[in-house]
Enzyme design. Structure first.
Site, PDB file in Angstrom:
ATOM      1  N   GLY A  38      31.088  53.455  68.242  1.00  0.00           N
ATOM      2  CA  GLY A  38      30.577  54.780  67.706  1.00  0.00           C
ATOM      3  C   GLY A  38      29.198  54.727  66.924  1.00  0.00           C
ATOM      4  CB  ILE A  56      31.224  56.611  59.180  1.00  0.00           C
ATOM      5  CG1 ILE A  56      32.456  56.817  60.213  1.00  0.00           C
ATOM      6  CG2 ILE A  56      29.778  56.726  59.531  1.00  0.00           C
ATOM      7  CD1 ILE A  56      32.603  58.489  60.571  1.00  0.00           C
ATOM      8  CG  ASP A  57      35.691  54.329  60.881  1.00  0.00           C
ATOM      9  OD1 ASP A  57      35.684  55.840  60.478  1.00  0.00           O
ATOM     10  OD2 ASP A  57      35.944  54.001  61.953  1.00  0.00           O
ATOM     11  CD  GLU A 107      39.338  60.030  62.408  1.00  0.00           C
ATOM     12  OE1 GLU A 107      39.495  60.934  63.339  1.00  0.00           O
ATOM     13  OE2 GLU A 107      38.846  59.038  62.515  1.00  0.00           O
ATOM     14  CB  ILE A 158      29.011  67.141  60.869  1.00  0.00           C
ATOM     15  CG1 ILE A 158      28.714  68.593  61.835  1.00  0.00           C
ATOM     16  CG2 ILE A 158      28.258  67.437  59.551  1.00  0.00           C
ATOM     17  CD1 ILE A 158      29.301  69.735  61.365  1.00  0.00           C
TER      18      ILE A 158
HETATM   19  O1  F6P Z   1      34.750  54.613  63.977  1.00  0.00           O
HETATM   20  C1  F6P Z   1      34.217  55.661  63.870  1.00  0.00           C
HETATM   21  C2  F6P Z   1      34.794  56.991  64.275  1.00  0.00           C
HETATM   22  O2  F6P Z   1      33.804  57.986  64.133  1.00  0.00           O
HETATM   23  C3  F6P Z   1      36.228  57.171  63.899  1.00  0.00           C
HETATM   24  O3  F6P Z   1      35.988  57.635  62.300  1.00  0.00           O
HETATM   25  C4  F6P Z   1      36.632  58.145  64.662  1.00  0.00           C
HETATM   26  O4  F6P Z   1      37.812  58.032  64.543  1.00  0.00           O
HETATM   27  C5  F6P Z   1      36.187  57.660  65.877  1.00  0.00           C
HETATM   28  O5  F6P Z   1      35.017  56.889  65.544  1.00  0.00           O
HETATM   29  C6  F6P Z   1      35.921  58.635  66.910  1.00  0.00           C
HETATM   30  O6  F6P Z   1      35.296  58.123  68.148  1.00  0.00           O
HETATM   31  P1  F6P Z   1      34.674  58.610  69.302  1.00  0.00           P
HETATM   32  O7  F6P Z   1      33.268  58.395  69.107  1.00  0.00           O
HETATM   33  O8  F6P Z   1      35.126  57.729  70.500  1.00  0.00           O
HETATM   34  O9  F6P Z   1      35.308  59.908  69.690  1.00  0.00           O
END
Ligand code: F6P
Length: 337
Positions: free
Chosen positions: A10, A133-134, A229, A263
Site C-alpha cells: 500500500g 502508515i500502520d 480498523e 484519505i
Molecule cells: O498497510 C496500509 C494499509 O493502508 C492498512 O492500514 C490497510 O488495512 C490496508 O493497507 C489497505 O489495503 P489495500 O490498499 O489493499 O486496500
C-alpha cells in the site's frame, strides 16, 4: 555500481521523498546508476523499468503516492510458482542480472520486508526501507508515512468535536492500522478521543456505554470514540458501524460513525516524514556502498541505524498496555475498552 529500486504494498505519504533520498545520494554522492522498477515486484518480473536521472527526481519531496507505482505482488507466494510454471524468484534474480543490477532497494511494509528477506536468503543483494502508515514494522521506532497519517486522522477527529457537540451525539471514527492500533492510539490521543479502541486491548461495549453515560452525568454532552480498523470480539472484526449501533442501543444516545479510509494514505507527507524519508533513503545508499546487504534501515531514538532482515521478517510491532500514551491516557480518564 548499478542499483534497482522498487516500492511495494500500500502507498503512503513520503515514498517519493524516500526514492529521491536514495537516488540523489546514490547519483551525486556515490556515483551509482539507478534503475526504477515500476509496480513493485511485478515490474521486476516483467522488466518494466526506467533509468533514473537527476531530472527524474525533481518535484518529488512533497508529492504523495509513488511515481514508480506499486502492487501487492508477492513473488514467493505459492512456492514462488506462476500459473505457467515459471519460478518467480528465479526469474526476478535473472532479470536483475540481465539489467546489470548489483543491488535491489525495496521500499515497503511488512510483506515487502518478508519478501526482501527471502531474496536475501537466495543470495540477492537487498537493502530495504520501512514504509507504512500502520507503524507495525519490527525493528524501527517509526516508519515514514505514519506521522502524515496521524496528522490527517487527528485533523478529522478535531473536526468531529464541533459537530458532535452541536448535536450532543456520540461520534465513532474508524482509522486504518491493519492489525495494530498505533494510528488509532496516536491520532486518538492527539485528537482528544474519549474512548480509544485498539486491537491489542480487549473491549466491552457495556463498559464503554457506562463510560459514555457517566460523561453525560458529568455534563459532557458528547463523546468521541476512535476505533482501529483491526478491532475484534470473538474473532470477528468489529467495524465502526457495529460499534456505533451497539453504543446507541445500550445508551439511547444518538450515535454516528465515520470511516476515514484512504484519505489517510493520500497527499503530501508532513515535514517529519519528509526528513525521515530523506534520512532513511540516504542511509540505505550508505549500506549499499559499504556492502552491508540483507538489512533494513531503522529509526532508533533520533538515530538511523539498520537491522538484519532475518531478525524482523514475520514479526509485528504491536501497541502494549505499558506504552506511555496508554498509561498517561488512562490516568486522564480515557477509556481503552
Ligand atoms: O498497510 C496500509 C494499509 O493502508 C492498512 O492500514 C490497510 O488495512 C490496508 O493497507 C489497505 O489495503 P489495500 O490498499 O489493499 O486496500
Amino acid at each position: 555500481m548499478r542499483i534497482g529500486i522498487l516500492t511495494s504494498g500500500g502507498d503512503c505519504p513520503g515514498i517519493n521523498a524516500t526514492i529521491r533520498g536514495v537516488c540523489k545520494t546514490a547519483i551525486h554522492h556515490y556515483g551509482m546508476e539507478v534503475i526504477g522498477i515500476h509496480g513493485g515486484f511485478q515490474g521486476l518480473l516483467t522488466k518494466d523499468v526506467e533509468y533514473i536521472t537527476d531530472k527524474s527526481l525533481s518535484g518529488l519531496l512533497n508529492l504523495g503516492g509513488t511515481f514508480l507505482g506499486t502492487s501487492r505482488e508477492k513473488p514467493f507466494k505459492k512456492g514462488g510458482m506462476a500459473p505457467d510454471g515459471v519460478h518467480k524468484p528465479t526469474l526476478a534474480a535473472q532479470n536483475m542480472a540481465d539489467l546489470g543490477m548489483d543491488c535491489l532497494v525495496c521500499i515497503g511494509g511488512n510483506g515487502t520486508q518478508k519478501t526482501a528477506a527471502k531474496f536475501s536468503d537466495m543470495g540477492v543483494n537487498v537493502v530495504s526501507i520501512p514504509k507504512t502508515i500502520d507503524n507495525d514494522i519490527w525493528g524501527t521506532d517509526f516508519s515514514f508515512g505514519f506521522d502524515s497519517a496521524v496528522t490527517i486522522a487527528t485533523d478529522a477527529i478535531d473536526r468531529l468535536h464541533s459537530t458532535a457537540s452541536s448535536h450532543k451525539r456520540v461520534m465513532v471514527i474508524e482509522v486504518m492500522g491493519h492489525k495494530v492500533g498505533w494510528l488509532a492510539l496516536y491520532s486518538g490521543m492527539a485528537g482528544g478521543g474519549d474512548i480509544i479502541l485498539l486491537p491489542e486491548i480487549p473491549f466491552d461495549i457495556q463498559n464503554i456505554s457506562e463510560v459514555i453515560q457517566n460523561r453525560v452525568r458529568r455534563g459532557k454532552t458528547y463523546s468521541i470514540v476512535v476505533v482501529a480498523e483491526g478491532i475484534q470480539t470473538d474473532g470477528i472484526k468489529r467495524p465502526a458501524e457495529y460499534i456505533a449501533q451497539e453504543i446507541e442501543r445500550a445508551t439511547g444516545i444518538e450515535t454516528r460513525e465515520t470511516v476515514l479510509g484512504y484519505i489517510q494514505r493520500g497527499g503530501s507527507p508532513t515535514p517529519f516524514d519528509r526528513n525521515l524519508s530523506t534520512r532513511m533513503g540516504g542511509h540505505a545508499t550508505e549500506l549499499i556502498a559499504d556492502g552491508q546487504f540483507g538489512r533494513m534501515v531503522a529509526l532508533k531514538g533520533d538515530d538511523i541505524s539498520s537491522v538484519a532482515l532475518s531478525e524482523i521478517a514475520g514479526k509485528l510491532k504491536v501497541v502494549t498496555e505499558s506504552h506511555d500514551l496508554v498509561v498517561q491516557g488512562r490516568r486522564m480518564g480515557i477509556c481503552f475498552g
